[in-house]
Design a protein around this motif. Structure first.
Motif, short mmCIF file in Angstrom:
data_model
loop_
_atom_site.label_atom_id
_atom_site.label_comp_id
_atom_site.label_asym_id
_atom_site.label_seq_id
_atom_site.Cartn_x
_atom_site.Cartn_y
_atom_site.Cartn_z
N SER A 1 0.82 -1.21 0.00
CA SER A 1 0.00 0.00 0.00
C SER A 1 0.87 1.27 0.00
CB SER A 1 -0.93 -0.01 1.21
OG SER A 1 -1.65 1.18 1.30
N GLU A 2 1.91 1.27 0.83
CA GLU A 2 2.82 2.43 0.87
C GLU A 2 3.51 2.62 -0.48
OE1 GLU A 2 5.57 1.63 4.00
OE2 GLU A 2 4.16 2.14 5.58
N CYS A 3 3.92 1.51 -1.07
CA CYS A 3 4.58 1.59 -2.38
C CYS A 3 3.63 2.16 -3.43
CB CYS A 3 5.07 0.21 -2.81
SG CYS A 3 5.88 0.22 -4.43
N GLU A 4 2.42 1.63 -3.47
CA GLU A 4 1.45 2.08 -4.47
C GLU A 4 1.12 3.56 -4.31
OE1 GLU A 4 -0.60 2.06 -7.79
OE2 GLU A 4 0.59 0.36 -7.08
N GLN A 5 1.00 4.00 -3.06
CA GLN A 5 0.71 5.42 -2.80
C GLN A 5 1.87 6.29 -3.32
OE1 GLN A 5 0.17 6.29 1.37
NE2 GLN A 5 -0.77 8.27 0.94
N ASP A 6 3.10 5.88 -3.06
CA ASP A 6 4.27 6.63 -3.52
C ASP A 6 4.36 6.62 -5.04
OD1 ASP A 6 6.77 8.05 -2.56
OD2 ASP A 6 7.65 6.54 -3.90
N ARG A 7 4.08 5.46 -5.66
CA ARG A 7 4.13 5.33 -7.12
C ARG A 7 3.14 6.29 -7.77
NH1 ARG A 7 1.93 2.65 -11.46
NH2 ARG A 7 0.16 1.93 -10.24
N GLN A 8 1.94 6.35 -7.22
CA GLN A 8 0.93 7.26 -7.77
C GLN A 8 1.37 8.72 -7.64
OE1 GLN A 8 -0.79 5.24 -9.78
NE2 GLN A 8 -2.50 6.55 -9.33
#
Length: 86
Positions: A32-39
């Motif tokens: 979830s943290e990765c996806e938030q940063d990627r976005q």
């Protein structure tokens, strides 16, 4: 995101290159943290900003290629078998 390269002196990238050749930019504790940063990175990269005169290698052309390459960024687990060199 795919590694930026030079093809015939022009910035390029191969979105189909094996993940083992892609640079790792950050590590995260959760997907979830990765996806938030990627976005967030994708959104920042797509903003209409001029190239950076402070970084000579960030020409307008290289900036445009970077913006496109960022759209291919993915989040993967550190134990993903696709990260192992073949």
């Amino acid at each position: 995101m795919p590694k930026l390269t030079e093809d015939f002196g022009r910035p390029s990238f191969d979105p189909h290159a094996p993940l083992s050749g892609w640079p790792v930019f950050r590590g995260f504790d959760t997907a979830s943290e990765c996806e938030q940063d990627r976005q967030q990175i994708k959104e920042l990269a797509q903003k209409d900003r001029p190239f950076s005169p402070e970084i000579p290698s960030m020409t307008r052309e290289r900036t445009a290629v970077f913006k496109l390459a960022v759209t291919f960024a993915v989040c993967v687990s550190s134990d993903d078998p696709r990260l192992k060199p073949k």
